[in-house]
Design an enzyme around this catalytic site. Structure first.
Site, PDB file in Angstrom:
ATOM      1  N   SER A 225       0.849  -1.205   0.000  1.00 35.47           N
ATOM      2  CA  SER A 225       0.000   0.000   0.000  1.00 35.47           C
ATOM      3  C   SER A 225       0.875   1.241   0.000  1.00 35.47           C
ATOM      4  O   SER A 225       2.071   1.169   0.303  1.00 35.47           O
ATOM      5  CB  SER A 225      -0.845  -0.040   1.277  1.00 35.47           C
ATOM      6  OG  SER A 225      -1.454   1.210   1.550  1.00 35.47           O
TER       7      SER A 225
ATOM      8  N   TYR B  11      -3.734  -0.263   9.804  1.00 36.75           N
ATOM      9  CA  TYR B  11      -3.495  -0.623   8.392  1.00 36.75           C
ATOM     10  C   TYR B  11      -2.055  -0.271   7.994  1.00 36.75           C
ATOM     11  O   TYR B  11      -1.360  -1.065   7.358  1.00 36.75           O
ATOM     12  CB  TYR B  11      -4.508   0.145   7.537  1.00 36.75           C
ATOM     13  CG  TYR B  11      -4.523  -0.185   6.064  1.00 36.75           C
ATOM     14  CD1 TYR B  11      -5.147  -1.339   5.597  1.00 36.75           C
ATOM     15  CD2 TYR B  11      -3.944   0.664   5.132  1.00 36.75           C
ATOM     16  CE1 TYR B  11      -5.191  -1.627   4.242  1.00 36.75           C
ATOM     17  CE2 TYR B  11      -3.980   0.385   3.779  1.00 36.75           C
ATOM     18  CZ  TYR B  11      -4.608  -0.760   3.332  1.00 36.75           C
ATOM     19  OH  TYR B  11      -4.649  -1.047   1.987  1.00 36.75           O
TER      20      TYR B  11
HETATM   21  P1  NAP Z   1     -11.760  -5.270  -1.322  1.00 35.95           P
HETATM   22  O1  NAP Z   1     -12.519  -4.796  -2.519  1.00 35.95           O
HETATM   23  O2  NAP Z   1     -12.289  -4.947   0.029  1.00 35.95           O
HETATM   24  O3  NAP Z   1     -11.450  -6.834  -1.450  1.00 35.95           O
HETATM   25  C1  NAP Z   1     -10.765  -7.533  -0.451  1.00 35.95           C
HETATM   26  C2  NAP Z   1     -11.200  -8.981  -0.467  1.00 35.95           C
HETATM   27  O4  NAP Z   1     -10.522  -9.711   0.574  1.00 35.95           O
HETATM   28  C3  NAP Z   1     -12.695  -9.147  -0.216  1.00 35.95           C
HETATM   29  O5  NAP Z   1     -13.200 -10.112  -1.106  1.00 35.95           O
HETATM   30  C4  NAP Z   1     -12.729  -9.627   1.216  1.00 35.95           C
HETATM   31  O6  NAP Z   1     -13.885 -10.342   1.552  1.00 35.95           O
HETATM   32  C5  NAP Z   1     -11.488 -10.510   1.254  1.00 35.95           C
HETATM   33  N1  NAP Z   1     -11.063 -10.809   2.620  1.00 35.95           N
HETATM   34  C6  NAP Z   1     -11.033  -9.972   3.664  1.00 35.95           C
HETATM   35  N2  NAP Z   1     -10.614 -10.619   4.774  1.00 35.95           N
HETATM   36  C7  NAP Z   1     -10.375 -11.896   4.400  1.00 35.95           C
HETATM   37  C8  NAP Z   1      -9.933 -13.050   5.089  1.00 35.95           C
HETATM   38  N3  NAP Z   1      -9.653 -13.015   6.402  1.00 35.95           N
HETATM   39  N4  NAP Z   1      -9.788 -14.219   4.404  1.00 35.95           N
HETATM   40  C9  NAP Z   1     -10.072 -14.260   3.083  1.00 35.95           C
HETATM   41  N5  NAP Z   1     -10.505 -13.208   2.379  1.00 35.95           N
HETATM   42  C10 NAP Z   1     -10.659 -12.032   3.028  1.00 35.95           C
HETATM   43  O7  NAP Z   1     -10.307  -4.649  -1.361  1.00 35.95           O
HETATM   44  P2  NAP Z   1      -9.412  -4.137  -2.577  1.00 35.95           P
HETATM   45  O8  NAP Z   1      -9.507  -2.665  -2.618  1.00 35.95           O
HETATM   46  O9  NAP Z   1      -9.635  -4.952  -3.803  1.00 35.95           O
HETATM   47  O10 NAP Z   1      -8.007  -4.477  -1.931  1.00 35.95           O
HETATM   48  C11 NAP Z   1      -7.311  -5.701  -2.119  1.00 35.95           C
HETATM   49  C12 NAP Z   1      -5.962  -5.554  -1.441  1.00 35.95           C
HETATM   50  O11 NAP Z   1      -5.291  -4.409  -1.942  1.00 35.95           O
HETATM   51  C13 NAP Z   1      -6.055  -5.342   0.077  1.00 35.95           C
HETATM   52  O12 NAP Z   1      -4.983  -6.000   0.703  1.00 35.95           O
HETATM   53  C14 NAP Z   1      -5.923  -3.848   0.227  1.00 35.95           C
HETATM   54  O13 NAP Z   1      -5.434  -3.464   1.473  1.00 35.95           O
HETATM   55  C15 NAP Z   1      -4.935  -3.555  -0.879  1.00 35.95           C
HETATM   56  N6  NAP Z   1      -4.926  -2.173  -1.376  1.00 35.95           N
HETATM   57  C16 NAP Z   1      -6.048  -1.572  -1.847  1.00 35.95           C
HETATM   58  C17 NAP Z   1      -5.952  -0.289  -2.369  1.00 35.95           C
HETATM   59  C18 NAP Z   1      -7.117   0.462  -2.905  1.00 35.95           C
HETATM   60  O14 NAP Z   1      -6.954   1.673  -3.174  1.00 35.95           O
HETATM   61  N7  NAP Z   1      -8.261  -0.134  -3.121  1.00 35.95           N
HETATM   62  C19 NAP Z   1      -4.729   0.345  -2.396  1.00 35.95           C
HETATM   63  C20 NAP Z   1      -3.621  -0.302  -1.875  1.00 35.95           C
HETATM   64  C21 NAP Z   1      -3.721  -1.564  -1.388  1.00 35.95           C
HETATM   65  P3  NAP Z   1     -15.125  -9.592   2.288  1.00 35.95           P
HETATM   66  O15 NAP Z   1     -15.958  -9.031   1.183  1.00 35.95           O
HETATM   67  O16 NAP Z   1     -15.766 -10.687   3.048  1.00 35.95           O
HETATM   68  O17 NAP Z   1     -14.550  -8.527   3.186  1.00 35.95           O
HETATM   69  C1  GCO Z   2      -7.027   5.105   3.063  1.00 35.50           C
HETATM   70  C2  GCO Z   2      -7.058   4.130   1.944  1.00 35.50           C
HETATM   71  C3  GCO Z   2      -5.693   3.532   1.656  1.00 35.50           C
HETATM   72  C4  GCO Z   2      -5.721   2.773   0.359  1.00 35.50           C
HETATM   73  C5  GCO Z   2      -4.479   2.165  -0.123  1.00 35.50           C
HETATM   74  C6  GCO Z   2      -3.466   3.159  -0.530  1.00 35.50           C
HETATM   75  O1  GCO Z   2      -7.981   5.160   3.824  1.00 35.50           O
HETATM   76  O2  GCO Z   2      -6.056   5.872   3.116  1.00 35.50           O
HETATM   77  O3  GCO Z   2      -8.042   3.175   2.059  1.00 35.50           O
HETATM   78  O4  GCO Z   2      -5.063   3.029   2.711  1.00 35.50           O
HETATM   79  O5  GCO Z   2      -6.719   1.826   0.316  1.00 35.50           O
HETATM   80  O6  GCO Z   2      -3.987   1.142   0.684  1.00 35.50           O
HETATM   81  O7  GCO Z   2      -2.398   2.540  -1.133  1.00 35.50           O
END
Ligand code: NAP
Ligand code: GCO
Length: 271
Positions: free
Chosen positions: A149, A162
């Site tokens: 992240s 986080y």
């Molecule tokens: P998301 O849409 O919330 O998807 C996350 C998935 O992980 C959901 O299907 C969730 O299921 C599942 N999950 C949560 N806890 C779990 C567990 N204990 N065991 C198995 N599955 C589990 O998130 P996303 O935005 O696609 O993010 C995916 C990854 O990228 C995460 O690690 C997040 O921190 C990271 N990330 C996201 C962003 C962003 O801007 N979106 C940026 C940087 C990093 P539920 O629906 O049941 O919760």
């Molecule tokens: C927040 C965001 C972030 C992003 C992501 C950034 O509240 O600042 O949710 O943490 O999801 O991980 O890279």
């Protein structure tokens, strides 16, 4: 002409397990892996999500295999990996994607909430990686990609747990590379910038008067690309890190952030 082989980017014949890949980033990475030739396996924490995921993959023309498994449950993870190995073969590519965020000011956050974020976002990748590495060693190599992240590098209000977890995940990535690199295992991270997914939907919600959420405008101003990322932006980097083309890249975090980490930000008044 050079002797560079474009086939090095192919994932033909590979088995890829992407955690929490029902929708969002995990789903986008899995569909890219499928397009590059891999067999897709995913898990999510309940049957409803797995069924939703199977439908999503089917609609995308992908014959994916879905498992109900919580990444924090070591016994369940062990059983899932054994079943995958028996039915499909050992895993070539693991993406630790499953993750949650809780946006709560630190002094108002309970230790239980803090622990839950660390458990899913940091212990989960540890448990998953630990379970697949022996099979990768036996097979002669493998790829682990940890979804890090901006918060692996930066802090901000309300995301203490986080940031602690994603900072830890960056170091777990480097440690896996250090400890198992000699077995031809590459462990790298992808650090997405701000990507439009359900996880960030609350930060993009319109205000009751129809105006943009202040965080939405803030992120666009803070990103040299001047937009939120989309899940497709992460696909090429993920295929690269999953493929032979990155065999000498290890312990690296590839930030896919439209330039956020390179940029000091606009001066007030210029947003
Ligand atoms: P998301 O849409 O919330 O998807 C996350 C998935 O992980 C959901 O299907 C969730 O299921 C599942 N999950 C949560 N806890 C779990 C567990 N204990 N065991 C198995 N599955 C589990 O998130 P996303 O935005 O696609 O993010 C995916 C990854 O990228 C995460 O690690 C997040 O921190 C990271 N990330 C996201 C962003 C962003 O801007 N979106 C940026 C940087 C990093 P539920 O629906 O049941 O919760
Ligand atoms: C927040 C965001 C972030 C992003 C992501 C950034 O509240 O600042 O949710 O943490 O999801 O991980 O890279």
């Amino acid at each position: 002409m050079t002797d560079f082989n474009m086939g090095n980017f192919s994932l033909e014949g590979k088995i890829a397990l992407v955690t929490g890949a029902t929708y969002g980033i995990g789903f986008a990475l899995a569909t890219a892996f499928a397009a590059a030739g891999a067999t897709i396996v995913f898990n999510d924490r309940n049957q409803e999500n797995v069924d939703k995921g199977l439908t999503n993959y089917k609609e995308a023309g992908i014959d994916a295999h879905g498992f109900v498994c919580d990444v924090t449950d070591e016994e369940a993870v062990g059983k899932m990996i054994t079943q995958i190995e028996e039915e499909m073969g050992s895993i070539d590519i693991l993406v630790n994607n499953a993750g949650i965020i809780k946006r709560i000011p630190m002094i108002e956050m309970s230790a239980q909430d803090f622990r839950q974020v660390i458990d899913i976002d940091l212990n989960g990748p540890f448990i998953m990686s630990k379970a697949v590495i022996p099979g990768m060693i036996k097979k002669g190599g493998g790829k682990i990609i940890n979804i890090c992240s901006m918060m692996s590098e930066l802090g901000r209000e309300t995301v203490s747990a986080y940031a602690a977890a994603k900072g830890g995940l960056k170091m777990l990535t480097r440690n896996i590379a250090s400890e198992y690199g000699e077995y031809n295992i590459q462990c790298n991270g992808i650090g997405p910038g701000y990507i439009a997914t359900p996880q960030t939907a609350p930060l993009r919600e319109k205000r009751p008067d129809g105006s943009r959420h202040p965080f939405d405008s803030f992120i666009v101003a803070k990103t040299p690309a001047a937009r939120w990322g989309n899940t497709e932006d992460l696909q090429g980097p993920a295929v690269f890190l999953a493929s032979k083309a990155s065999d000498f890249v290890n312990g690296h975090i590839l930030y896919v952030d439209g330039g956020i980490l390179a940029y000091i930000g606009k001066q007030p008044g210029d947003e």
